[in-house]
Design an enzyme around this catalytic site. Structure first.
Site, PDB file in Angstrom:
ATOM      1  N   HIS A   1       0.689  -1.069   0.048  1.00 15.48           N
ATOM      2  CA  HIS A   1       0.079   0.068  -0.082  1.00 15.48           C
ATOM      3  C   HIS A   1       0.898   1.296  -0.057  1.00 15.48           C
ATOM      4  CE1 HIS A   1      -3.342   2.711   1.016  1.00 15.48           C
ATOM      5  NE2 HIS A   1      -2.589   3.303   1.879  1.00 15.48           N
TER       6      HIS A   1
ATOM      7  N   ASP B   1     -15.195   2.687   8.547  1.00 21.56           N
ATOM      8  CA  ASP B   1     -14.254   3.729   8.272  1.00 21.56           C
ATOM      9  C   ASP B   1     -14.825   4.783   7.328  1.00 21.56           C
ATOM     10  OD1 ASP B   1     -11.471   4.770   7.897  1.00 21.56           O
ATOM     11  OD2 ASP B   1     -11.742   3.851   5.864  1.00 21.56           O
TER      12      ASP B   1
ATOM     13  N   ARG C   1     -14.623  12.804  10.233  1.00 23.46           N
ATOM     14  CA  ARG C   1     -13.590  13.544  10.421  1.00 23.46           C
ATOM     15  C   ARG C   1     -13.445  14.678   9.412  1.00 23.46           C
ATOM     16  NH1 ARG C   1      -9.828   8.596   9.604  1.00 23.46           N
ATOM     17  NH2 ARG C   1      -8.105  10.387  10.040  1.00 23.46           N
TER      18      ARG C   1
ATOM     19  N   SER D   1      -7.512   3.941   9.822  1.00 25.61           N
ATOM     20  CA  SER D   1      -8.137   3.999   8.708  1.00 25.61           C
ATOM     21  C   SER D   1      -7.674   3.245   7.598  1.00 25.61           C
ATOM     22  CB  SER D   1      -8.788   5.369   8.380  1.00 25.61           C
ATOM     23  OG  SER D   1      -8.918   5.572   7.144  1.00 25.61           O
TER      24      SER D   1
ATOM     25  N   LYS E   1      -8.470  -0.988   6.022  1.00 23.48           N
ATOM     26  CA  LYS E   1      -8.837  -1.381   4.787  1.00 23.48           C
ATOM     27  C   LYS E   1      -8.137  -2.538   4.142  1.00 23.48           C
ATOM     28  CE  LYS E   1      -9.156   3.162   4.147  1.00 23.48           C
ATOM     29  NZ  LYS E   1      -9.625   4.620   3.962  1.00 23.48           N
TER      30      LYS E   1
HETATM   31  N1  URA Z   1      -6.527   8.187   4.162  1.00 24.09           N
HETATM   32  C1  URA Z   1      -7.271   7.137   4.669  1.00 24.09           C
HETATM   33  O1  URA Z   1      -7.746   6.403   4.051  1.00 24.09           O
HETATM   34  N2  URA Z   1      -7.686   7.549   5.861  1.00 24.09           N
HETATM   35  C2  URA Z   1      -7.490   8.532   6.569  1.00 24.09           C
HETATM   36  O2  URA Z   1      -7.804   8.680   7.612  1.00 24.09           O
HETATM   37  C3  URA Z   1      -6.539   9.372   5.958  1.00 24.09           C
HETATM   38  C4  URA Z   1      -6.000   9.285   4.730  1.00 24.09           C
END
Ligand code: URA
Ligand code: CA
Length: 433
Positions: free
Chosen positions: A82, A161, A168, A183, A187
């Site tokens: 990632h 999320d 957020r 977060s 994923k």
């Molecule tokens: N990218 C994400 O997937 N989550 C965040 O909180 C910030 C950047």
């Protein structure tokens, strides 16, 4: 349990238990806990520390809020990679066939892009016929047969999320390392990988502009990954200028082909070998980083890597003849040259501005529903530290529009040229594990 008590507990700096975090995330996902209470919690989390146990619990609660990809039918240790995002980041396109060519199973779920240029899925779609929608069975079978397959995002992954990130975004609580780390890792973990290699970018073109922040984020993600039983390491790499030369979908496919042949940009090649070696090691296909790197270099030199790219394209229905005949890729009608206005050394190339330039040509999405132009983009001809003479071409613009004045101007502004010799930043700053 009452959410108001949990907010007060966190406000006062105490650690939440796993049960409390599960209660909160479950309730929020089911809309039993309203946005206003979750907003207050997000702000409390922003100002108070979170222990590693809390971060792992938050991450796993978000993982469990939706579907999880099951890769258990695939043999071997599945390693995912990632990147925290940059400009012209072509690494996935190269790494997927490269590490697969030495036996590492790559089961990659990828997104479409929003902003700068497309995502990996968009880039692959510039290859005629390439199919990104596969059933789970077909996907698993391809990874078992070919060691590599890439699909578009499907299913309902980490809905908690999605909701929390959206909240957020509008409550000024995005910029918290524990929340960002949870977060991103939720994923990755929901995507089913056994082990994870993170490429955390730092510099003017990155989410984390400062090296110290990038290191903290990397450490936070590595601790969550390891805490959740997924072997995780992070590489911190430079994003003070775009990676490689090409920014744009088909242009980046061409750059990936060159790199898989060992003829690509030096920085892109080096980053791919660094990340790839870590992936090979985590997949236990080598006993040391040195051995992993040797295997990858050998695969590029012998042509095994580029052959794997062809096999990967064919297996997903694409026309693999583009590899030997890249002129078959979508082609822009016009090519414009941007020339240096003075002589000297390239001191800076503001990556965001180059990304925006490519986006203005149509390479990136402004909204989720934008239709992108796979042919267009920009190709840098000069990078930081290089000598330029007045009138030298610094960037080529590939466009389907005839008027690119505004884009040219942006590119001129992104480049600074100075009289003094420039020392180049390192490409790799650190490895965190
Ligand atoms: N990218 C994400 O997937 N989550 C965040 O909180 C910030 C950047
Ligand atoms: Ca690139």
């Amino acid at each position: 349990m009452r959410m108001v008590d949990l907010i007060a507990k966190k406000r006062d700096g105490h650690a939440l238990t796993k049960d409390e975090i599960n209660y909160m995330i479950n309730g929020y996902t089911k809309e039993e806990i309203p946005d206003y209470q979750m907003s207050a919690m997000a702000m409390a989390l922003y100002f108070q520390e979170m222990t590693t146990e809390e971060r792992v619990a938050l991450t796993m609660a978000m993982v469990e809020s939706g579907d999880q990809v099951d890769l258990s039918d695939i043999e071997g240790i599945k390693v995912d990679k990632h990147s925290t995002g940059g400009v012209g980041d072509t690494t996935t396109l190269i790494l997927a066939p490269l590490v697969a060519s030495v036996g590492v199973p790559v089961a990659k779920m990828s997104g479409r892009g929003l902003g700068h240029t497309g995502g990996t899925i968009d880039k692959l779609e510039s290859i005629e016929g390439f199919q990104v929608e596969l059933t789970a069975e077909k996907f698993n079978q391809l990874v078992n047969d070919q060691k590599v397959a890439v699909i578009g995002q499907s299913g309902n992954l980490t809905p908690a999320d999605k909701k929390l990130y959206g909240l957020r975004d509008v409550t000024a609580t995005v910029n918290s390392i524990p929340l960002i780390a949870s977060s991103i890792m939720s994923k990755k973990i929901a995507s089913g990988a056994d082990a994870i290699v993170l490429d955390v970018k730092t510099g003017s073109g990155a989410f984390m502009k400062e090296l110290d922040d990038a290191k903290q984020l990397a450490k936070a993600m590595v601790d969550i990954g390891n805490g959740a039983g997924r072997n995780t390491i992070a590489v911190i790499s430079d994003m003070n200028q775009p990676l490689g030369y090409a920014v744009g979908n088909a242009l980046e496919i061409k750059e990936a082909i060159d790199t898989l042949r060992g003829q690509g940009p030096e920085d892109l090649y080096e980053l791919c070998l660094t990340l790839g070696s870590q992936m090979v090691l985590l997949a236990k296909k080598a006993d040391s980083l040195e051995e992993a790197r040797e295997k990858l270099e050998e695969s590029i030199a012998s042509g095994k890597a580029i052959e794997k790219f062809k096999a990967f394209i064919t297996s997903q229905g694409g026309d693999a003849t583009v590899v030997d005949q890249p002129e078959k890729l979508p082609k822009a009608k016009h090519v414009f040259e941007v020339k240096a206005q003075k002589s000297g050394y390239v001191r800076e190339i503001i990556a965001d501005e180059i990304g925006t330039s490519a986006s203005m040509l149509g390479a990136g999405r402004l909204t989720k529903d934008s239709v992108i132009d796979l042919a267009v983009g920009v190709v840098l001809q000069k990078k930081i530290g290089e000598v330029v003479n007045k009138g030298d071409v610094i960037v080529r613009i590939y466009s389907n529009q005839e008027n690119v004045e505004e884009v040219e101007e942006r590119i001129q502004q992104a480049y600074s040229i100075t009289d003094q010799k420039v020392s180049v930043q390192p490409l790799i700053y650190d490895i965190i594990n």
